[in-house]
Write a protein that holds these residues in place. Structure first.
Motif, PDB file in Angstrom:
ATOM      1  N   GLU A 283      32.055  47.613  -1.533  1.00  0.00           N
ATOM      2  CA  GLU A 283      31.735  49.029  -1.713  1.00  0.00           C
ATOM      3  C   GLU A 283      31.717  49.414  -3.185  1.00  0.00           C
ATOM      4  O   GLU A 283      30.823  50.132  -3.647  1.00  0.00           O
ATOM      5  CB  GLU A 283      32.738  49.891  -0.952  1.00  0.00           C
ATOM      6  CG  GLU A 283      32.473  51.383  -1.087  1.00  0.00           C
ATOM      7  CD  GLU A 283      33.439  52.221  -0.284  1.00  0.00           C
ATOM      8  OE1 GLU A 283      34.140  53.057  -0.898  1.00  0.00           O
ATOM      9  OE2 GLU A 283      33.483  52.043   0.952  1.00  0.00           O
ATOM     10  N   LEU A 284      32.684  48.919  -3.932  1.00  0.00           N
ATOM     11  CA  LEU A 284      32.765  49.266  -5.348  1.00  0.00           C
ATOM     12  C   LEU A 284      31.556  48.743  -6.113  1.00  0.00           C
ATOM     13  O   LEU A 284      30.986  49.460  -6.951  1.00  0.00           O
ATOM     14  CB  LEU A 284      34.048  48.704  -5.956  1.00  0.00           C
ATOM     15  CG  LEU A 284      34.266  48.992  -7.458  1.00  0.00           C
ATOM     16  CD1 LEU A 284      34.308  50.493  -7.710  1.00  0.00           C
ATOM     17  CD2 LEU A 284      35.546  48.314  -7.937  1.00  0.00           C
ATOM     18  N   SER A 285      31.130  47.514  -5.825  1.00  0.00           N
ATOM     19  CA  SER A 285      29.990  46.952  -6.553  1.00  0.00           C
ATOM     20  C   SER A 285      28.711  47.729  -6.260  1.00  0.00           C
ATOM     21  O   SER A 285      27.869  47.917  -7.151  1.00  0.00           O
ATOM     22  CB  SER A 285      29.806  45.471  -6.201  1.00  0.00           C
ATOM     23  OG  SER A 285      29.353  45.299  -4.870  1.00  0.00           O
TER      24      SER A 285
ATOM     25  N   GLU B 217      29.003  51.062  -8.165  1.00  0.00           N
ATOM     26  CA  GLU B 217      28.852  50.825  -9.603  1.00  0.00           C
ATOM     27  C   GLU B 217      27.388  50.608  -9.971  1.00  0.00           C
ATOM     28  O   GLU B 217      26.926  51.081 -11.025  1.00  0.00           O
ATOM     29  CB  GLU B 217      29.695  49.627 -10.031  1.00  0.00           C
ATOM     30  CG  GLU B 217      31.184  49.919 -10.099  1.00  0.00           C
ATOM     31  CD  GLU B 217      31.999  48.706 -10.510  1.00  0.00           C
ATOM     32  OE1 GLU B 217      33.153  48.892 -10.936  1.00  0.00           O
ATOM     33  OE2 GLU B 217      31.486  47.569 -10.384  1.00  0.00           O
TER      34      GLU B 217
END
Length: 262
Positions: free
Chosen positions: A204-206, A209
């Motif tokens: 999710e973070l990638s 980002e």
């Protein structure tokens, strides 16, 4: 299945994953000779343009957008309602590429997408990798996807996106016989990997980002996401908030002269 479609096809029920080709005198004689191939097989004749192999596209293909905008594949599912609730609350519009089987299963959600002012596009009947199919089978995927959407919203979409990015010159020639414009993408989140047991380096973070980076570049772009699971819908809502309520466009507004339906 509506009566007009029963009369047209001679069938009483929607087909299974392998729809029959209904002979409508489609001329395949001018279709380029490119061998049928499985996903990942990129041993192509010289000069062949295959998007999933070499990111190649042809003039007229829609690949980007002048404003950073989300587009969604493979829905609707029961979870899509949450994405539609969010988009309705913000006034944002998006483009949804819908397999015919999903339209038949969730017609009320497809109608809601259309009624809310989102653009509904084609995504085949049952989501196969089109280069692996015969000419007639590719045509059947187009026929039944068009009929499913038309039976649901009373419109024939102008835009088509190939599953798995499966687009080469043979597939393109057949698809174009249905008077559609091909829509690809230039901002891939790879969010579908989050539905796998092992998503590799994608998380999710990638994804968020990447979207934040694209937003900060101020260069526009057409984002590929999916609304095929609860996890991906929640991520899509977070991405929508990150992009912001202004500036997102449906595909027909990404370029001059666009129109979403035939």
């Amino acid at each position: 299945m509506p009566q007009w479609l029963k009369d047209l096809t001679g069938r009483k029920f929607w087909p299974d994953e392998t729809p029959p080709y209904i002979d409508m005198s489609i001329d395949f004689s001018d279709v380029p000779v490119v061998n049928m191939r499985l996903y990942g097989d990129c041993a192509l004749p010289p000069g062949t343009c295959a998007f999933e192999c070499n990111q190649c596209f042809r003039p007229g293909d829609i690949v980007s957008c002048k404003s950073l905008s989300q587009s969604f594949d493979d829905g609707p599912t029961s979870q899509t309602v949450h994405l539609l609730d969010h988009l309705e609350s913000t006034g944002q519009k998006a483009t949804f590429f819908i397999p015919g089987t999903s339209a038949v299963k969730f017609p009320h959600l497809v109608r809601r997408e259309y009624d809310q002012g989102h653009v509904v596009g084609l995504h085949t009947w049952s989501h196969p990798f089109l280069p692996s199919l015969s000419n007639e089978a590719i045509a059947a995927q187009m026929q039944w996807s068009i009929w499913a959407i038309n039976a649901t919203i009373g419109k024939v979409p102008k835009y088509f996106r190939p599953p798995f990015a499966g687009m080469d010159d043979r597939v393109r020639a057949i698809v174009k016989k249905f008077n559609v414009d091909l829509v690809l993408w230039d901002r891939d989140t790879f969010d579908w990997r989050l539905n796998l047991a092992d998503s590799g380096e994608t998380n999710e973070l990638s994804v968020l980002e990447s979207i934040e980076m694209w937003r900060n570049q101020n260069g526009g772009g057409l984002i590929l996401q999916h609304d095929s699971s609860s996890k991906l819908v929640k991520l899509s809502i977070k991405a929508s908030k990150l992009i912001g309520p202004k500036g997102q466009l449906t595909v027909d507004k990404c370029y001059k002269g666009g129109r979403p339906y035939q």
